[in-house]
Scaffold this motif. Structure first.
Motif, PDB file in Angstrom:
ATOM      1  N   THR A 383       2.732 -10.233 -17.437  1.00 22.35           N
ATOM      2  CA  THR A 383       1.689  -9.225 -17.296  1.00 22.35           C
ATOM      3  C   THR A 383       2.111  -7.975 -18.053  1.00 22.35           C
ATOM      4  OG1 THR A 383       0.383  -7.930 -15.725  1.00 22.35           O
ATOM      5  CG2 THR A 383       2.703  -8.274 -15.181  1.00 22.35           C
ATOM      6  N   TRP A 384       1.155  -7.079 -18.231  1.00 22.20           N
ATOM      7  CA  TRP A 384       1.428  -5.750 -18.786  1.00 22.20           C
ATOM      8  C   TRP A 384       1.362  -4.673 -17.711  1.00 22.20           C
ATOM      9  CZ3 TRP A 384       3.603  -6.225 -23.194  1.00 22.20           C
ATOM     10  CH2 TRP A 384       3.158  -7.129 -24.158  1.00 22.20           C
ATOM     11  N   ASN A 385       0.781  -4.987 -16.575  1.00 23.62           N
ATOM     12  CA  ASN A 385       0.596  -3.990 -15.527  1.00 23.62           C
ATOM     13  C   ASN A 385       1.882  -3.762 -14.757  1.00 23.62           C
ATOM     14  OD1 ASN A 385      -2.012  -3.925 -16.333  1.00 23.62           O
ATOM     15  ND2 ASN A 385      -2.893  -4.737 -14.453  1.00 23.62           N
ATOM     16  N   LYS A 386       2.082  -2.524 -14.316  1.00 19.81           N
ATOM     17  CA  LYS A 386       3.261  -2.203 -13.527  1.00 19.81           C
ATOM     18  C   LYS A 386       3.112  -2.625 -12.073  1.00 19.81           C
ATOM     19  CE  LYS A 386       4.809   1.791 -16.231  1.00 19.81           C
ATOM     20  NZ  LYS A 386       5.144   3.241 -16.177  1.00 19.81           N
ATOM     21  N   ASN A 423       6.903  -5.766 -16.578  1.00 22.60           N
ATOM     22  CA  ASN A 423       5.583  -5.643 -17.195  1.00 22.60           C
ATOM     23  C   ASN A 423       5.686  -5.626 -18.711  1.00 22.60           C
ATOM     24  OD1 ASN A 423       6.839  -3.115 -17.198  1.00 22.60           O
ATOM     25  ND2 ASN A 423       4.868  -2.048 -17.392  1.00 22.60           N
ATOM     26  N   ASN A 465      -2.788  -3.297  -5.548  1.00 21.06           N
ATOM     27  CA  ASN A 465      -3.682  -3.587  -6.659  1.00 21.06           C
ATOM     28  C   ASN A 465      -3.705  -5.079  -6.923  1.00 21.06           C
ATOM     29  OD1 ASN A 465      -4.275  -0.872  -7.129  1.00 21.06           O
ATOM     30  ND2 ASN A 465      -2.464  -0.618  -8.409  1.00 21.06           N
ATOM     31  N   GLN A 468      -3.153  -8.727 -12.479  1.00 18.54           N
ATOM     32  CA  GLN A 468      -3.829  -9.140 -13.698  1.00 18.54           C
ATOM     33  C   GLN A 468      -2.773  -9.658 -14.655  1.00 18.54           C
ATOM     34  OE1 GLN A 468      -5.985  -5.220 -14.063  1.00 18.54           O
ATOM     35  NE2 GLN A 468      -7.603  -6.558 -14.824  1.00 18.54           N
ATOM     36  N   THR A 520       1.883   2.196 -25.277  1.00 17.23           N
ATOM     37  CA  THR A 520       2.112   1.500 -24.011  1.00 17.23           C
ATOM     38  C   THR A 520       0.790   0.887 -23.583  1.00 17.23           C
ATOM     39  OG1 THR A 520       1.697   3.527 -22.739  1.00 17.23           O
ATOM     40  CG2 THR A 520       3.993   3.030 -23.316  1.00 17.23           C
ATOM     41  N   GLN A 521       0.856  -0.100 -22.710  1.00 16.04           N
ATOM     42  CA  GLN A 521      -0.374  -0.812 -22.389  1.00 16.04           C
ATOM     43  C   GLN A 521      -0.383  -1.314 -20.958  1.00 16.04           C
ATOM     44  OE1 GLN A 521      -0.759  -4.690 -24.449  1.00 16.04           O
ATOM     45  NE2 GLN A 521       1.402  -4.453 -25.022  1.00 16.04           N
ATOM     46  N   SER A 522      -1.590  -1.572 -20.496  1.00 21.17           N
ATOM     47  CA  SER A 522      -1.811  -2.306 -19.253  1.00 21.17           C
ATOM     48  C   SER A 522      -2.582  -3.557 -19.632  1.00 21.17           C
ATOM     49  CB  SER A 522      -2.593  -1.445 -18.256  1.00 21.17           C
ATOM     50  OG  SER A 522      -3.879  -1.151 -18.767  1.00 21.17           O
ATOM     51  N   TRP A 523      -3.089  -4.261 -18.660  1.00 24.22           N
ATOM     52  CA  TRP A 523      -3.794  -5.507 -18.958  1.00 24.22           C
ATOM     53  C   TRP A 523      -5.072  -5.257 -19.758  1.00 24.22           C
ATOM     54  CZ3 TRP A 523      -2.660 -10.496 -18.815  1.00 24.22           C
ATOM     55  CH2 TRP A 523      -3.690 -11.421 -18.946  1.00 24.22           C
ATOM     56  N   SER A 524      -5.751  -4.146 -19.481  1.00 24.91           N
ATOM     57  CA  SER A 524      -7.083  -3.957 -20.055  1.00 24.91           C
ATOM     58  C   SER A 524      -7.158  -2.866 -21.106  1.00 24.91           C
ATOM     59  CB  SER A 524      -8.082  -3.624 -18.927  1.00 24.91           C
ATOM     60  OG  SER A 524      -7.654  -2.482 -18.208  1.00 24.91           O
TER      61      SER A 524
END
Length: 1202
Positions: A383-386, A423, A465, A468, A520-524
């Protein structure tokens, strides 16, 4: 079959052209679909009657899968609704696979946007793939369909056969070693290309050895490809990293790699992205003699790049230049050594599941064995989310709940935490065993990520949360969970999942963050950190710095060092440059490593002296500064004694020369002040050379010091890069040289303007190229309330900026997601004939619009929408192609992505448009301070400080001097005509013409003397005006004497601040004398007693003044400024007078007992609507005093307050 229908290769290859296929399960039907194979493409067409694919249930969990029998090159897909029905798709997704598992979604323009479908049942809609896709299986997933019908589809797939050579490597003993035959000669370019697929995120792909123990190694590390350069078999380092490219390459999909070695650089291509890197000089004539594939080759290196990590996966079409190495290996070529390689690609089946959004969940039933107390769970996730919940289950007997979740990129199980940095997009393995008295109810469910919304989910709790990301290899009590059964609704429950694929994408590769911004990134989504980059915005696209010193000046800035970004949002880095803001010009000054006069001693051992100059700016910065400046110059000075420059009147090679210009530069033989290419010096143009038979003073070869000095002004020959002095080896030869800094003024871009005087007029330019990032900035002024500034159209896309009303600017565009407007409303009118700045930016993250210093408006881009702005028409400036809503007024300094459009050049040949646009004082006049007067120029303005006591670009610099008791300045006021001594005989009407109606005095002073005379003004009729500091007991007073009457400031307050003594002067009462005749003289301090004063006044005046005076202004004259800067004025100076900075800077000793005061003009105001920031307002103050104005008005009495 379940919720899908599958078309196999046997159906495609049927020899019966009239065959109609009908397959139907309990929820799927396929009616009358005829499948024919053509040579170049596959076509699926309906039989007679109703036909097409339509599932029994129309929802987003249906799909149609096509098996093409072998890997095929697919070039296009076309859809059509079901024949004779109201059933058609309006949007769909395409998936591809080699094995029928591990599907990969095909994306448009690197986004997750859906493919457009049909608007009726009959029209065919075709989508051509930008890049052909190589796959055996195709899966179409409906997203939306006709709301008054059902899912319905007829499908066509276009493509052709695909052949390849494949090899499989086991990651331990497998390898290929290719030894090249003896090369006849070195080649300019070597190329290696291949495709690979793997589930492992690390391993060595290639190791290329060449001459002199140099080698290149291509390794896979954490899903990225790294290219290293190594030298020497005994090196202790892991090699030099040349380039890194790619991301998430361990997804078990084919990736294309190409490595090109040219003479000066390497090109590494991974899929669609290419990066170029300069190679070390020793590799410029290097070539490969041994190529090792899929194995680590340390050859005695103490520190191999990836120790014991061979490549584990498949390679396809491995080519060295045009040689297929896999084919050579298959045919047992003696050039190739093969180790445990199989020539096929056996792929392990790994079914992953993707949790796509906050509504995603997977619910599995608990196991009966858990009641015995044995619980084990294993899985892999990425995943990319923390943060996010991975799984949870209840413990009824313990009345508790187990949560496995991510928090701050750490994996936590209840209060137990493990791992960190999870992540990063890589696969991470989790295993948990519990053998204690843990009892799990057999009928409990096992939710992953989220919870269902229906009533049955009451027992499911998720205080975190939603996860994702992707999960695979999920086991419960060592039993692998069959996710295909889950997909078929035969096991558990789920929603918003993508099963049999991992849909993770790296939003930071390729990075949309520009200019060194950190992604930097998250899932979306992704975020760009622009700190310390010098740029701002969602993608670090726009520079925070101005493009020239001229731009800084027109924001009210003074001389100093500033960061200059010559191309705005372009690739050239900002540079620190000194800006010298003079009254008439604004200079950019670029220093180099030696601007001092340098002595060269004669030497019999060397024939020449070489001097090289390294500039504080980089090459591309220098070229850009010189190019955009109206004028550049550099002083070149040569001092000589028996050291010549030329050689016998120009015949033969010169003794000395210099190199200048862009890049390596060109040899120049003309010297400062002479014309380029003439081999002369400045004295030849002035006919002033020491020896008329020579063109340079130094060529006279005199045994005495002389010089040839002048300015180099030909921009194509600047800057000076090196200097070669040749005539220095003779006995007695001596020389010295100086190359000054590069100085340029005049920003051609900043003042480039055009005036549009008709609504139907416009300028046109080539199509604007701003697919992913577009920034537009310009200044405008108008009296009209509306008009289009610019417009560029495409087939569907467009971009436009317009003044929609007198208080609103609109930035409109469409990149395929529908039109979007970004609006800025102002509380001040924009049609006030003053310059206003507009800055618009559109990138993959957001669109923004700024007008002057009003709050910016922004609009976020859709996360998975289309990103590329595709335009094809001409760019219209000041109007539109329809000649409607044209702009009336001026547009200036128009820049698109940092490139200035030459409006003036195009306006000269365009009817209805005039080059240039005068009238700048209305916008910038308030920058002129202290009674400075704004003067218009063709390009800009200047401040005339003639009537001001100040100087400088904005009349802001105080003119100060240190006085001693013997120093005085007398300014003689000229009479308008000769007056008779008996002035009482003149009529009063003449008095009113020749006398002033009031006196205005402003000055600043700093002194510790009391009493002291500051200013004395006398007339031809023995009237006087005195400003002095008087002693009254222990306190000081300021007294203002007007002939017979007196103005006294008797409320002088003392207070201390940081050990400095400040005096606040409060002017209470002004007594007015009768009108006085014309004035005679103005005195600053006195060195003798003036006539006409009483004894007390004369004694005070004779003490003179010791201290600092600054900014002295009496009515329209500035006596101190005249004495220091204009000695030709009617001024008499007695005693020592030296210009000083005492009036504008703090003393070095902050504990000095000196008191500072200020008497100056009242503050002006800056219109808040003008396009200026950080404007220097015309308030005047001096550290240690208050700014006040003393004015004598002869018409009426008035109180003056400080």
């Amino acid at each position: 079959i379940g919720r899908k229908h599958r078309i196999t290769s046997e159906m495609i290859l049927t020899p019966f052209p009239e065959l109609c296929l009908t397959k139907q399960s309990n929820n799927t039907c396929l009616d009358g679909l005829l499948v024919i194979l053509f040579c170049k493409f596959f076509v699926f067409i309906p039989c007679a009657g109703a036909g097409g694919w339509s599932p029994l249930v129309s929802d987003r969990y249906q799909w149609l899968e096509v098996d093409l029998g072998r890997r095929t090159q697919i070039t296009a897909v076309a859809t059509q609704g079901r024949y004779g029905s109201s059933d058609w798709l309006t949007a769909y997704l395409l998936m591809f696979s080699d094995t029928g598992h591990n599907w990969r979604q095909h994306r448009q323009e690197d986004s997750l946007g859906a493919f457009p479908g049909n608007s009726n049942a009959d029209t065919v809609v075709q989508y051509k793939l930008e890049q052909p896709v190589i796959a055996r299986f195709l899966r179409l997933i409906p997203l939306d369909w006709n709301p008054s019908g059902r899912i319905g589809l007829r499908l066509e797939i276009y493509g052709c056969r695909y052949t390849s050579s494949v090899a499989s490597f086991d990651g331990s003993r497998s390898s290929l070693v290719y030894r090249l035959s003896v090369r006849a000669s070195w080649t300019v370019m070597e190329t290696i290309s291949l495709k690979f697929k793997t589930l492992k995120n690390s391993g060595t792909l290639l190791h290329a050895e060449g001459l002199r123990d140099h080698s290149l190694t291509l390794v896979l590390e954490k899903g990225k490809l790294l290219l290293y350069h190594l030298q020497g078999v005994s090196s202790s380092s892991g090699g030099q990293l040349l380039v890194s490219l790619g991301s998430l390459l361990d997804d078990q999909h084919w990736h294309h790699v190409k490595l090109e070695r040219l003479s000066t650089h390497l090109n590494l291509t991974v899929d669609k992205n290419t990066q170029q890197v300069q190679i070390p000089a020793e590799l410029s004539h290097w070539h490969i003699h041994t190529l090792t594939v899929a194995a680590v080759q340390s050859h005695g290196l103490q520190k191999p790049i990836l120790s014991n990590r061979n490549f584990h996966g498949c390679l396809e079409n491995l080519l060295y230049s045009d040689i297929n190495l896999i084919d050579l290996a298959k045919h047992s070529s003696p050039q190739v050594a093969v180790g445990n390689v199989t020539f096929s690609c056996a792929e392990p089946v790994s079914v992953a599941v993707t949790f796509t959004d906050s509504h995603s969940f997977l619910q599995l039933p608990g196991l009966t064995s858990w009641s015995t107390g044995l619980v084990s769970v294993t899985l892999q996730f990425r995943t990319w989310n923390k943060g996010g919940l991975l799984l949870t289950f209840g413990l009824p007997q313990q009345d508790g709940t187990v949560f496995l979740y991510l928090s701050q990129a750490r994996l936590r199980l209840q209060i137990t935490k493990a791992g960190s940095g999870l992540n990063d997009g890589q696969w991470h393995y989790f295993m948990w065993n519990h053998l204690d008295n843990l009892k799990v109810q057999p009928l409990d469910v096992f939710p992953f990520s989220g919870c269902p919304t229906e009533e049955s989910a009451q027992k499911c709790k998720n205080p975190f949360n939603t996860f994702q990301g992707c999960i695979r290899l999920l086991t419960l009590d060592d039993q692998t969970v069959d996710l295909i059964k889950v997909q078929q609704r035969l096991l558990g429950n789920y929603s918003h999942l993508q099963i049999d694929m991992c849909g993770i994408i790296d939003r930071c590769y390729p990075s949309h963050c520009e200019h060194g911004g950190i992604c930097t990134q998250s899932w979306s989504t992704f975020h760009c950190n622009c700190s310390n980059s010098g740029y701002r915005g969602a993608t670090c696209h726009s520079s925070i710095y101005e493009q020239s010193c001229e731009a800084y000046k027109h924001k009210g800035n003074m001389s100093g060092h500033y960061y200059i970004d010559v191309d705005g949002s372009g690739p050239i880095k900002p540079q620190l440059i000194y800006c010298n803001m003079t009254e008439d010009k604004t200079w950019m000054v670029i220093q180099h490593n030696n601007t001092e006069l340098t002595r060269v001693q004669s030497s019999a051992e060397r024939n020449q002296h070489f001097a090289y100059f390294d500039y504080s700016s980089e090459e591309e910065q220098l070229v850009a500064v010189i190019s955009q400046s109206e004028h550049c110059e550099q002083e070149l000075s040569y001092h000589c004694r028996k050291s010549r420059l030329s050689n016998t009147l120009g015949n033969g090679a010169p003794f000395s020369w210099w190199v200048g210009g862009s890049g390596p530069g060109q040899i120049q033989t003309s010297w400062g002040g002479a014309l380029t290419g003439t081999r002369q010096c400045a004295c030849s143009l002035q006919d002033s050379c020491l020896d008329p038979s020579h063109y340079c003073n130094c060529d006279a070869d005199y045994d005495q010091w002389t010089e040839d000095t002048g300015l180099l002004t030909h921009k194509e020959t600047l800057p000076v890069r090196s200097l070669v002095l040749g005539d220095i080896h003779r006995p007695g030869s001596e020389a010295a040289y100086r190359v000054g800094p590069l100085r340029c003024h005049g920003d051609k871009n900043f003042w480039n303007a055009a005036f549009f005087d008709k609504e139907t007029s416009y300028l046109h330019f080539p199509t604007f190229q701003g697919e992913l990032n577009a920034d537009i900035s310009f200044l405008f002024k108008t009296t009209s309330s509306s008009g289009v500034f610019l417009e560029n159209l495409g087939i569907r896309d467009f971009i436009r900026i317009e003044l929609s009303s007198s208080t609103e600017v609109v930035f409109s565009f469409d990149v395929g997601n529908g039109p979007l407007d970004v609006r800025v409303k102002t509380n001040l009118p924009l049609n006030d004939s003053r310059w206003h700045r507009v800055r618009a930016e559109r990138n993959v993250k957001e669109a923004s619009l700024r007008v002057d210093n009003f709050p910016a408006a922004t609009h976020e881009a859709p996360t998975d929408g289309l990103m590329h702005l595709q335009l094809n028409s001409q760019l219209f400036i000041g109007g539109t192609a329809s000649r409607q809503k044209g702009f009336l007024g001026c547009i200036r300094s128009l820049q698109l992505n940092g490139v200035t459009l030459d409006l003036e050049k195009r306006a000269k040949i365009t009817p209805g448009v005039l080059p240039g646009c005068p009238g700048h004082c209305s916008s910038y006049g308030s920058l002129c301070q202290n009674e400075g007067r704004c003067e218009e120029k063709a390009n800009g303005f200047s401040c005339d400080c003639g009537r001001s006591a100040y100087t400088g670009a904005f009349c802001h610099k105080e003119v100060s001097a240190s006085f001693k008791s013997t120093t005085s300045i007398t300014y003689i006021l000229k009479e308008p005509f000769e007056l008779s001594r008996n002035s009482s005989g003149l009529p009063s009407s003449i008095y009113s013409d020749i006398t002033l109606r009031g006196e205005n005095i402003s000055l600043s002073f700093s002194t510790n003397q009391s009493p002291a005379l500051l200013l004395y003004v006398s007339s031809f009729y023995r009237e006087y005006l005195i400003l002095l500091i008087n002693k009254n007991g222990e306190d000081s007073q300021m007294a203002f004497f007007l002939g017979c009457l007196l103005l006294i400031n008797d409320s002088i307050k003392h207070f201390e601040h940081n050990e400095w003594l400040f005096i606040v002067v409060r002017v209470e009462v002004l007594f007015i004398c009768p009108p006085s005749p014309s004035l005679c003289c103005v005195f600053l301090s006195l060195d003798s007693e003036p006539d006409g004063l009483d004894a007390e006044m004369a004694e005070l005046a004779s003490l003179g003044f010791t201290g600092c005076l600054s900014g002295v202004h009496f009515n329209s004259i500035s006596p101190l400024k005249a004495a220091l800067l204009h000695p030709d004025s009617p001024v008499i100076v007695t005693g020592p007078l030296v210009q000083s900075s005492c009036g504008s800077s703090s003393p070095a000793n902050t504990y000095a007992a000196e008191t500072t005061h200020s008497l100056s003009g009242q503050p002006g105001s800056v219109d808040p609507g003008q396009p200026l920031v950080n404007t220097i307002r015309s308030d005047s103050a001096l550290i240690g005093g208050n700014a006040i104005l003393l004015s004598r008005n002869k018409n009426k009495s008035k109180d003056y307050k400080s």
